[in-house]
Design a protein around this motif. Structure first.
Motif, short mmCIF file in Angstrom:
data_model
loop_
_atom_site.label_atom_id
_atom_site.label_comp_id
_atom_site.label_asym_id
_atom_site.label_seq_id
_atom_site.Cartn_x
_atom_site.Cartn_y
_atom_site.Cartn_z
N SER A 53 54.29 37.71 45.90
CA SER A 53 53.50 36.90 44.96
C SER A 53 52.91 35.69 45.67
CB SER A 53 54.41 36.46 43.82
OG SER A 53 53.65 35.80 42.86
N GLY A 54 51.64 35.44 45.39
CA GLY A 54 50.99 34.26 45.95
C GLY A 54 50.45 34.44 47.36
N THR A 58 45.15 38.92 44.96
CA THR A 58 44.15 38.80 43.90
C THR A 58 42.93 38.05 44.39
OG1 THR A 58 45.85 38.89 42.20
CG2 THR A 58 43.75 37.92 41.56
N THR A 59 43.16 37.02 45.18
CA THR A 59 42.04 36.25 45.72
C THR A 59 41.12 37.15 46.54
OG1 THR A 59 43.47 34.31 45.81
CG2 THR A 59 41.45 34.24 47.11
N1 LIG Z 1 42.06 29.35 40.67
C1 LIG Z 1 42.98 28.88 41.53
N2 LIG Z 1 43.15 27.56 41.68
C2 LIG Z 1 44.07 27.07 42.54
N3 LIG Z 1 44.87 27.83 43.30
C3 LIG Z 1 44.75 29.15 43.19
C4 LIG Z 1 43.81 29.76 42.30
N4 LIG Z 1 43.92 31.10 42.41
C5 LIG Z 1 44.88 31.32 43.32
N5 LIG Z 1 45.39 30.17 43.80
C6 LIG Z 1 46.42 30.03 44.84
O1 LIG Z 1 46.08 30.86 45.91
C7 LIG Z 1 47.20 31.57 46.40
C8 LIG Z 1 46.97 33.07 46.33
O2 LIG Z 1 46.89 33.44 44.98
P1 LIG Z 1 46.66 34.94 44.53
O3 LIG Z 1 46.45 34.92 43.06
O4 LIG Z 1 45.60 35.54 45.34
O5 LIG Z 1 48.06 35.59 44.87
P2 LIG Z 1 48.55 37.09 44.60
O6 LIG Z 1 48.90 37.66 45.93
O7 LIG Z 1 47.59 37.81 43.77
O8 LIG Z 1 49.92 36.83 43.81
P3 LIG Z 1 50.54 37.65 42.58
O9 LIG Z 1 51.25 38.83 43.16
O10 LIG Z 1 51.51 36.66 42.02
O11 LIG Z 1 49.44 38.00 41.66
C9 LIG Z 1 48.38 31.10 45.58
O12 LIG Z 1 49.07 30.12 46.30
C10 LIG Z 1 47.77 30.52 44.35
O13 LIG Z 1 48.54 29.47 43.85
#
Ligand SMILES: Nc1ncnc2c1ncn2[C@@H]1O[C@H](COP(=O)(O)OP(=O)(O)OP(=O)(O)O)[C@@H](O)[C@H]1O
Ligand SMILES: [Mg+2]
Lengths: 376, 269
Positions: A53-54, A58-59
């Motif tokens: 996670s994180g 998703t980004t």
């Molecule tokens: N809109 C936003 N504003 C600020 N920080 C963000 C935003 N979107 C993501 N982040 C930060 O960027 C990092 C990557 O987030 P992301 O959502 O891509 O993680 P993820 O791998 O999809 O996690 P998960 O498995 O929990 O969905 C995290 O540290 C998150 O807090």
């Protein structure tokens, strides 16, 4: 960086590349979500982004879909530069974790939405909606509202809605995480079938390693905004390139070892006071000094205590698992103090027994010791 | 499930408190409703004998009929303008970052702090200085200023709760930003918009203080007409008008409920 670039160059033929991500980065208000990422996704392949996670999965997906704008780097879809192209012109199908089905439209209207924006003729649109609903086995539900459907059915509507536009790439962000186990497995099979039948380039996000291993053509393992390794499921599982990948995918035993000398992938090491000679699967090894020796549970064997060339340990707990037993051992030489092995259920030793662990001569890996919480 | 003694005590005190509150809230209306049926020409309570003559009087008195029509028109136009402007402001506040955003928000909310009579007085002075005619639109303008903060708040809250995933999904399916707004965002925000508009209309319909400054004989609203009436006569006609007033608002709410389901509009579902 060698561990993070895609495998053989010959396979990265431009005509086969559906999505190319070139040094793309993204920060949110000073926090780095993505370090520069390079990735080529082949046409028709099922690629999974796997990571905790994180880590930025998703980004990365949102950057490909166009919901986010990259800070740096370029993005190509079918060799078109799309870095600045808004999402509605990218022709990408997206399935969201919470489905995001339009609640004010029926199932058929949801599926037809992407055809109406494309001004597909009515008869043609109706036919394609019907066919796509058939594909996901929802023909009888065309007139229902999304909230009148079960989670699995909603999931299939979301899939149909993304498929009906014949997207260049299908993106799925943890699509099955809200489903219970049985349904999840069924949906995995169904998605995989549809995907390979249509030959659809697919990027699938999950933090579930077994889902990643069972469905993917290739897996990109991510941590902290970086791709740590990319390869086929068996490459990832059998030949993890670094400690992060080795522990994140599958069960891992890590021993604190000292690398005495090395030659290619062969090494002399000591674990505790016991010297070993091992042939790793790696091409290059870290510099002599303190290292981590990585071994899968199935590569270790339990022996009696005091045998030569074994690591001593004491049984802490045997957990019955039906077909086998998991034996958890206290071991001074293990990095976490614990080692796990699998033995036939009938051969499970009693807690408190002193045993030896026989390490494999070929097949383990040696990694540079990683700082606490900071992947190398 | 077995209830303990404490549960019973809480249960009963709860019921008693609730009944008391409801009774307290409804008390003025009940008193007025009963007074409106008084036969004699004084506003007294309880009535000596009953009659509907004051209702007849209320319907015959022209100022009330005209006032009602004026009030309905002003409420309708005022609410509509406030809704369009307020929804626009709320959308901008939610979606865009810009310098002076806090200031704009503050200005929009200022009618909550500035009393209604100040707003009425201000527009009275302004219209006199600019020698604007005292038309219905002047009253509408005053009402828009007064109800705008409520509309902005109501729409802003709906936007904050709005699932952005719907818009992303529509975009990925090829919808242009304009199309997303029309086919996804607006329909899904409809309950919030209707409730905002409804509150605006009711607030406007009830508004008295500011209106008093800017109306004239032709444009006077129902509350102003009632005030003028009570300065001259002290008979129960006003009580009868009050009852009619409540019935009109209640019927409106009921109609909205039938059409859109009030629970949804009021976000209490
Ligand atoms: N809109 C936003 N504003 C600020 N920080 C963000 C935003 N979107 C993501 N982040 C930060 O960027 C990092 C990557 O987030 P992301 O959502 O891509 O993680 P993820 O791998 O999809 O996690 P998960 O498995 O929990 O969905 C995290 O540290 C998150 O807090
Ligand atoms: Mg995510």
């Amino acid at each position: 960086m060698s561990s993070e670039t895609p495998s053989p160059a010959s396979r990265d033929d431009a005509s086969e590349t559906a999505v190319q991500i070139d040094g793309v980065t993204k920060s949110f208000a000073g926090t780095v979500a993505l370090e520069p990422v390079w990735l080529k996704i082949r046409r028709g392949e099922f690629l999974t982004l796997l990571g905790p996670s994180g880590c930025g999965k998703t980004t990365l997906l949102n950057l490909v879909a166009g919901f986010l704008e990259a800070d740096n780097g370029e993005l190509f879809i079918d060799r078109d530069l799309v870095t600045q192209v808004p999402p509605h012109q990218r022709e990408i199908g997206v399935v969201f974790q919470n489905y995001a089905l339009f609640p004010h439209m029926s199932v058929a209207q949801n599926v037809a939405y992407g055809l109406r924006t494309r001004r597909v003729a009515k008869a043609e649109a109706e036919r394609r909606v019907r066919e796509t609903l058939e594909l996901v086995k929802l023909s009888d539900f065309a007139d229902r509202r999304p909230r009148q459907l079960s989670g699995g059915q909603q999931q299939r509507v979301a899939l149909a809605r993304a498929l009906v536009i014949r997207p260049r790439v299908l993106l799925l962000d943890e699509p099955f995480s809200a489903l219970d186990r049985n349904l999840r497995t069924a949906m995995q099979v169904e998605l995989k079938e549809i995907q390979s039948r249509l030959g659809l380039t697919t990027v699938f996000v999950t933090h579930d390693q077994s889902e990643a291993l069972s469905m993917s053509d290739r897996i990109a393992v991510m941590s902290r905004g970086r791709i740590r390794q990319i390869g086929t499921p068996s490459e990832i599982y059998d030949h993890p390139q670094n400690q992060f990948v080795s522990t994140f995918v599958g069960d891992a035993n890590l021993f604190a070892a000292t690398l005495v000398s090395r030659e290619g992938g062969a090494a002399r090491i000591t674990v505790g006071k016991t010297p070993f000679e091992v042939q790793t699967f790696q091409d290059a090894l870290p510099a002599p000094g303190p290292v981590s020796l990585f071994v899968r549970p199935e590569q270790c064997r339990l022996t009696e205590a005091g045998q030569p060339a074994t690591v001593t340990a004491r049984v802490a707990l045997s957990v019955y698992q039906g077909s086998h037993a998991e034996v958890h051992l206290d071991c001074a030489e293990a990095e976490e103090g614990r080692v796990m092995l699998r033995v036939p259920a009938s051969a499970a030793p009693k807690p408190g027994t002193d045993v030896g662990i026989e390490l494999p001569r070929t097949g383990p890996a040696i990694y540079a010791r990683e700082e606490e919480g900071e992947p190398a | 499930m077995k209830k303990s003694l404490l549960d019973h005590v809480l249960d009963w005190t709860g019921r008693i408190v609730l009944t008391a509150i409801v009774g307290f809230v409804l008390l003025p209306f009940v008193v007025v409703a009963i007074a409106s049926l008084n036969e004699s020409a004084i506003l007294s309570f309880p009535p000596d004998s009953l009659s509907l003559r004051w209702y007849a009087n209320a319907f015959e008195y022209r100022d009330f009929a005209e006032g009602l029509v004026n009030s309905l028109k002003i409420a309708a136009f005022g609410a509509l303008i406030a809704l369009v402007a307020g929804a626009g402001f709320a959308y901008v506040l939610d979606r865009y970052d810009f310098a002076l955003k806090g200031l704009l928000n503050g200005v929009l909310m200022s009618p909550l702090i500035i009393p209604n009579f100040t707003i009425g007085l201000g527009l009275l002075i302004l219209s006199a200085a600019a020698s604007l005619p005292r038309t219905m639109w002047l009253v509408v303008a005053v009402h828009v200023i007064i109800v705008l903060p409520f509309v902005v708040r109501s729409v802003y809250v709906s936007l904050k709760n709005f699932e952005r995933g719907y818009e992303n999904a529509a975009e990925s399916l090829g919808a242009t930003p304009g199309r997303v707004l029309l086919t996804i965002t607006l329909p899904l925000l409809m309950p919030g918009l209707i409730s905002g508009g409804l509150f605006a209309a009711i607030l406007s319909f009830n508004e008295f203080t500011a209106s008093l400054f800017v109306v004239n004989q032709r444009t006077q609203t129902l509350p102003v007409a009632m005030y003028n009436y009570v300065r001259e006569y002290a008979d129960p006609t006003l009580a009868a008008v009050s009852v009619i007033y409540v019935v009109v608002v209640a019927v409106t709410l009921l109609a909205v409920h039938k059409l859109f389901r009030l629970e949804k509009v009021l976000n209490v579902e």
